[in-house]
Motif scaffolding. Structure first.
Motif, PDB file in Angstrom:
ATOM      1  N   GLN A 112       0.820  -1.208   0.000  1.00 12.18           N
ATOM      2  CA  GLN A 112       0.000   0.000   0.000  1.00 12.18           C
ATOM      3  C   GLN A 112       0.853   1.258   0.000  1.00 12.18           C
ATOM      4  OE1 GLN A 112      -2.854   0.139   3.169  1.00 12.18           O
ATOM      5  NE2 GLN A 112      -3.299   2.305   2.915  1.00 12.18           N
ATOM      6  N   GLN A 113       1.967   1.255   0.703  1.00 12.21           N
ATOM      7  CA  GLN A 113       2.796   2.449   0.808  1.00 12.21           C
ATOM      8  C   GLN A 113       3.473   2.802  -0.517  1.00 12.21           C
ATOM      9  OE1 GLN A 113       2.637   4.181   3.549  1.00 12.21           O
ATOM     10  NE2 GLN A 113       1.388   2.617   4.557  1.00 12.21           N
ATOM     11  N   THR A 114       3.859   1.795  -1.289  1.00 10.11           N
ATOM     12  CA  THR A 114       4.550   2.057  -2.552  1.00 10.11           C
ATOM     13  C   THR A 114       3.604   2.111  -3.747  1.00 10.11           C
ATOM     14  OG1 THR A 114       4.986  -0.309  -2.787  1.00 10.11           O
ATOM     15  CG2 THR A 114       6.684   1.029  -1.737  1.00 10.11           C
ATOM     16  N   LEU A 115       2.372   1.619  -3.552  1.00  5.82           N
ATOM     17  CA  LEU A 115       1.414   1.643  -4.664  1.00  5.82           C
ATOM     18  C   LEU A 115       0.624   2.946  -4.709  1.00  5.82           C
ATOM     19  CD1 LEU A 115       0.534  -0.250  -6.948  1.00  5.82           C
ATOM     20  CD2 LEU A 115      -1.289  -1.093  -5.464  1.00  5.82           C
ATOM     21  N   GLN A 116       0.429   3.593  -3.565  1.00  6.19           N
ATOM     22  CA  GLN A 116      -0.339   4.833  -3.525  1.00  6.19           C
ATOM     23  C   GLN A 116       0.268   5.944  -4.371  1.00  6.19           C
ATOM     24  OE1 GLN A 116      -0.894   5.739   0.636  1.00  6.19           O
ATOM     25  NE2 GLN A 116      -3.020   5.054   0.599  1.00  6.19           N
ATOM     26  N   VAL A 148      -6.222  -8.535  -5.698  1.00  2.00           N
ATOM     27  CA  VAL A 148      -6.111  -8.073  -4.312  1.00  2.00           C
ATOM     28  C   VAL A 148      -6.973  -6.850  -4.050  1.00  2.00           C
ATOM     29  CG1 VAL A 148      -3.807  -9.031  -4.053  1.00  2.00           C
ATOM     30  CG2 VAL A 148      -4.069  -6.691  -4.862  1.00  2.00           C
ATOM     31  N   PHE A 149      -7.891  -6.512  -4.969  1.00  2.00           N
ATOM     32  CA  PHE A 149      -8.789  -5.389  -4.716  1.00  2.00           C
ATOM     33  C   PHE A 149      -9.697  -5.721  -3.531  1.00  2.00           C
ATOM     34  CE2 PHE A 149      -8.754  -3.485  -9.271  1.00  2.00           C
ATOM     35  CZ  PHE A 149      -7.475  -3.008  -9.028  1.00  2.00           C
ATOM     36  N   GLY A 150      -9.977  -4.700  -2.731  1.00  2.00           N
ATOM     37  CA  GLY A 150     -10.828  -4.889  -1.568  1.00  2.00           C
ATOM     38  C   GLY A 150     -10.076  -5.074  -0.279  1.00  2.00           C
ATOM     39  N   GLN A 151      -8.740  -5.204  -0.326  1.00  5.19           N
ATOM     40  CA  GLN A 151      -7.956  -5.392   0.882  1.00  5.19           C
ATOM     41  C   GLN A 151      -7.489  -4.075   1.498  1.00  5.19           C
ATOM     42  OE1 GLN A 151      -4.764  -8.155   0.222  1.00  5.19           O
ATOM     43  NE2 GLN A 151      -6.089  -9.735  -0.669  1.00  5.19           N
ATOM     44  N   SER A 152      -7.500  -2.997   0.706  1.00  6.86           N
ATOM     45  CA  SER A 152      -7.074  -1.690   1.202  1.00  6.86           C
ATOM     46  C   SER A 152      -8.066  -0.646   0.711  1.00  6.86           C
ATOM     47  CB  SER A 152      -5.649  -1.367   0.713  1.00  6.86           C
ATOM     48  OG  SER A 152      -5.301  -0.044   1.041  1.00  6.86           O
ATOM     49  N   ILE A 188      -6.328   2.174  -1.479  1.00  8.13           N
ATOM     50  CA  ILE A 188      -6.008   1.763  -2.851  1.00  8.13           C
ATOM     51  C   ILE A 188      -7.275   1.641  -3.681  1.00  8.13           C
ATOM     52  CG2 ILE A 188      -4.979  -0.056  -4.250  1.00  8.13           C
ATOM     53  CD1 ILE A 188      -2.960   1.627  -2.743  1.00  8.13           C
ATOM     54  N   ASP A 189      -8.320   1.095  -3.096  1.00  6.18           N
ATOM     55  CA  ASP A 189      -9.592   0.985  -3.827  1.00  6.18           C
ATOM     56  C   ASP A 189     -10.131   2.361  -4.213  1.00  6.18           C
ATOM     57  OD1 ASP A 189      -9.347  -1.700  -3.478  1.00  6.18           O
ATOM     58  OD2 ASP A 189     -10.817  -1.842  -1.851  1.00  6.18           O
ATOM     59  N   GLU A 190     -10.009   3.336  -3.300  1.00 11.52           N
ATOM     60  CA  GLU A 190     -10.480   4.687  -3.616  1.00 11.52           C
ATOM     61  C   GLU A 190      -9.685   5.306  -4.755  1.00 11.52           C
ATOM     62  OE1 GLU A 190     -11.051   9.033  -1.395  1.00 11.52           O
ATOM     63  OE2 GLU A 190     -10.284   7.290  -0.299  1.00 11.52           O
ATOM     64  N   LEU A 191      -8.377   5.065  -4.792  1.00 11.71           N
ATOM     65  CA  LEU A 191      -7.551   5.603  -5.883  1.00 11.71           C
ATOM     66  C   LEU A 191      -7.928   4.973  -7.219  1.00 11.71           C
ATOM     67  CD1 LEU A 191      -4.021   5.847  -4.212  1.00 11.71           C
ATOM     68  CD2 LEU A 191      -5.467   7.725  -4.979  1.00 11.71           C
ATOM     69  N   PHE A 192      -8.188   3.689  -7.232  1.00  9.62           N
ATOM     70  CA  PHE A 192      -8.578   3.049  -8.486  1.00  9.62           C
ATOM     71  C   PHE A 192      -9.969   3.498  -8.937  1.00  9.62           C
ATOM     72  CE2 PHE A 192      -5.136  -0.047  -7.762  1.00  9.62           C
ATOM     73  CZ  PHE A 192      -4.637  -0.118  -9.044  1.00  9.62           C
ATOM     74  N   VAL A 193     -10.868   3.792  -7.996  1.00 10.43           N
ATOM     75  CA  VAL A 193     -12.174   4.340  -8.361  1.00 10.43           C
ATOM     76  C   VAL A 193     -12.013   5.725  -8.981  1.00 10.43           C
ATOM     77  CG1 VAL A 193     -14.355   5.177  -7.425  1.00 10.43           C
ATOM     78  CG2 VAL A 193     -13.477   2.954  -6.710  1.00 10.43           C
ATOM     79  N   ARG A 194     -11.136   6.532  -8.411  1.00  2.00           N
ATOM     80  CA  ARG A 194     -10.862   7.861  -8.995  1.00  2.00           C
ATOM     81  C   ARG A 194     -10.234   7.735 -10.373  1.00  2.00           C
ATOM     82  NH1 ARG A 194      -7.292  11.054  -4.891  1.00  2.00           N
ATOM     83  NH2 ARG A 194      -7.255  12.441  -6.730  1.00  2.00           N
ATOM     84  N   LEU A 195      -9.359   6.741 -10.548  1.00  2.24           N
ATOM     85  CA  LEU A 195      -8.756   6.527 -11.863  1.00  2.24           C
ATOM     86  C   LEU A 195      -9.813   6.139 -12.892  1.00  2.24           C
ATOM     87  CD1 LEU A 195      -6.194   6.265 -13.602  1.00  2.24           C
ATOM     88  CD2 LEU A 195      -5.989   3.914 -12.788  1.00  2.24           C
ATOM     89  N   ARG A 196     -10.757   5.300 -12.488  1.00  2.00           N
ATOM     90  CA  ARG A 196     -11.833   4.919 -13.403  1.00  2.00           C
ATOM     91  C   ARG A 196     -12.702   6.126 -13.756  1.00  2.00           C
ATOM     92  NH1 ARG A 196     -16.699   0.556 -12.081  1.00  2.00           N
ATOM     93  NH2 ARG A 196     -17.935   0.993 -13.951  1.00  2.00           N
ATOM     94  N   ALA A 197     -13.041   6.954 -12.764  1.00  2.32           N
ATOM     95  CA  ALA A 197     -13.856   8.141 -13.035  1.00  2.32           C
ATOM     96  C   ALA A 197     -13.130   9.112 -13.955  1.00  2.32           C
ATOM     97  CB  ALA A 197     -14.214   8.824 -11.714  1.00  2.32           C
ATOM     98  N   THR A 198     -11.834   9.249 -13.785  1.00  2.00           N
ATOM     99  CA  THR A 198     -11.058  10.145 -14.657  1.00  2.00           C
ATOM    100  C   THR A 198     -11.072   9.643 -16.095  1.00  2.00           C
ATOM    101  OG1 THR A 198      -9.622  10.723 -12.794  1.00  2.00           O
ATOM    102  CG2 THR A 198      -8.800  11.195 -14.996  1.00  2.00           C
ATOM    103  N   CYS A 199     -10.888   8.347 -16.291  1.00  5.91           N
ATOM    104  CA  CYS A 199     -10.893   7.793 -17.649  1.00  5.91           C
ATOM    105  C   CYS A 199     -12.275   7.893 -18.293  1.00  5.91           C
ATOM    106  CB  CYS A 199     -10.423   6.342 -17.615  1.00  5.91           C
ATOM    107  SG  CYS A 199      -8.702   6.135 -17.120  1.00  5.91           S
TER     108      CYS A 199
END
Length: 228
Positions: free
Chosen positions: A113-117, A150-154, A157-168
Motif C-alpha cells: 500500500q505504501q509504494t502503490l499509492q 487483491v482489490f478490496g484489501q485496502s 487503494i480501492d479509492e484511488l482506483f475508483v478515482r482513476l476509473r472516473a477520470t478515464c
C-alpha cells in the motif's frame, strides 16, 4: 666476374643465422619507440609550459537517485525515486526506459500500500495529459492486470482506483462530445461555402467557343450565293 659481397659483421655472442638488430630506433626515441606501452604513456608527467593551453578538469556530473538505480538494474528503486521527484516528464522518462529494458513489470511487481499509492495517484493526475497518455494508459492496464486479485484489501487503494476509473470515463465522454462538435462544425462550414454556377467549358464569353447550358445559341444562316 662480379665482385663478391663484403661479409657482414656478426655481433659478438650471436648465433649463426641471427640478424643484427639496428640501433637507430633505440637511439632516436630514448627507449620509448612507437608500438610500446612507454611510448603511449609519454608526456603524462611533463609539466605544461608557459604558452600551453591547459584544459580544466571539472567535477564529474552528479547522478540523481533514479539514474544510480538504473545503472545498478534496481528497477523498483528507480521508479520509486522518480515518483519521489514528482515531475511528470521525469517519471514518464523512467517508465519509457524501463519499457526499453523490459523491466516495467519488475518495477511494478511486489508493491504494498505504501509504494502503490504514489504510483496510482500519479496516474490519476496525469493519465489524461496528451503528451503522456499513450505511456500511462499502458501502465494503468498493467497495474489492473497485476493487482486486480487483491482489490478490496485496502480502502485507500480501492479509492484511488475508483478515482482513476472516473477520470478515464470523464475523458472518454469529453472525447465523444468533441467528436460530435467537430461533425456539426463540418456541416455548418460546408453549408456556408457558396456554390459556383454550373457552366460548360468555355462559357461566359471566353475564347474556347463554349455555350451556356441554359440557353443554347443559334447559328446564323449564311445566304447562298446567287447563280448567274
Amino acid at each position: 666476374a662480379s665482385p663478391e659481397a663484403a661479409p657482414t659483421a656478426r655481433p659478438l655472442g650471436a648465433k649463426p643465422g641471427q640478424v643484427a638488430v639496428s640501433e637507430g630506433i633505440a637511439a632516436r626515441f630514448d627507449g620509448a619507440h612507437p608500438g610500446t606501452y612507454r611510448y603511449f604513456l609519454r608526456g603524462r608527467t611533463q609539466a605544461p609550459q608557459a604558452g600551453d593551453v591547459v584544459a580544466g578538469r571539472g567535477a564529474p556530473p552528479k547522478l540523481s537517485g533514479f539514474d544510480k538505480a538504473l545503472k545498478g538494474f534496481r528497477y523498483h528503486e528507480a521508479l520509486d525515486a522518480a515518483l519521489l521527484n514528482g515531475a511528470a516528464d521525469v517519471v514518464v522518462g523512467v517508465i519509457e526506459e524501463l519499457v526499453q529494458r523490459n523491466g516495467l513489470r519488475i518495477a511494478l511487481h511486489g508493491r504494498d500500500q505504501q509504494t502503490l499509492q504514489p504510483l496510482v495517484g500519479f496516474l490519476v493526475r496525469n493519465i489524461t495529459r496528451p503528451p503522456h497518455a499513450h505511456v500511462l494508459i499502458g501502465v494503468a492496464n498493467l497495474l489492473l492486470d497485476m493487482y486486480a486479485p487483491v482489490f478490496g484489501q485496502s480502502a485507500a487503494i480501492d479509492e484511488l482506483f475508483v478515482r482513476l476509473r472516473a477520470t478515464c470515463e470523464g475523458e472518454a465522454r469529453l472525447q465523444a462530445d468533441l467528436a460530435q462538435l467537430m461533425g456539426a462544425m463540418d456541416v455548418l462550414l460546408a453549408g456556408a461555402v457558396p456554390s459556383a454556377p454550373l457552366r460548360a467549358p468555355g462559357a461566359g464569353g471566353d475564347e474556347s467557343g463554349g455555350t451556356s447550358l441554359l440557353r443554347p445559341q443559334k447559328k446564323a444562316k449564311q445566304a447562298s450565293p446567287m447563280l448567274p
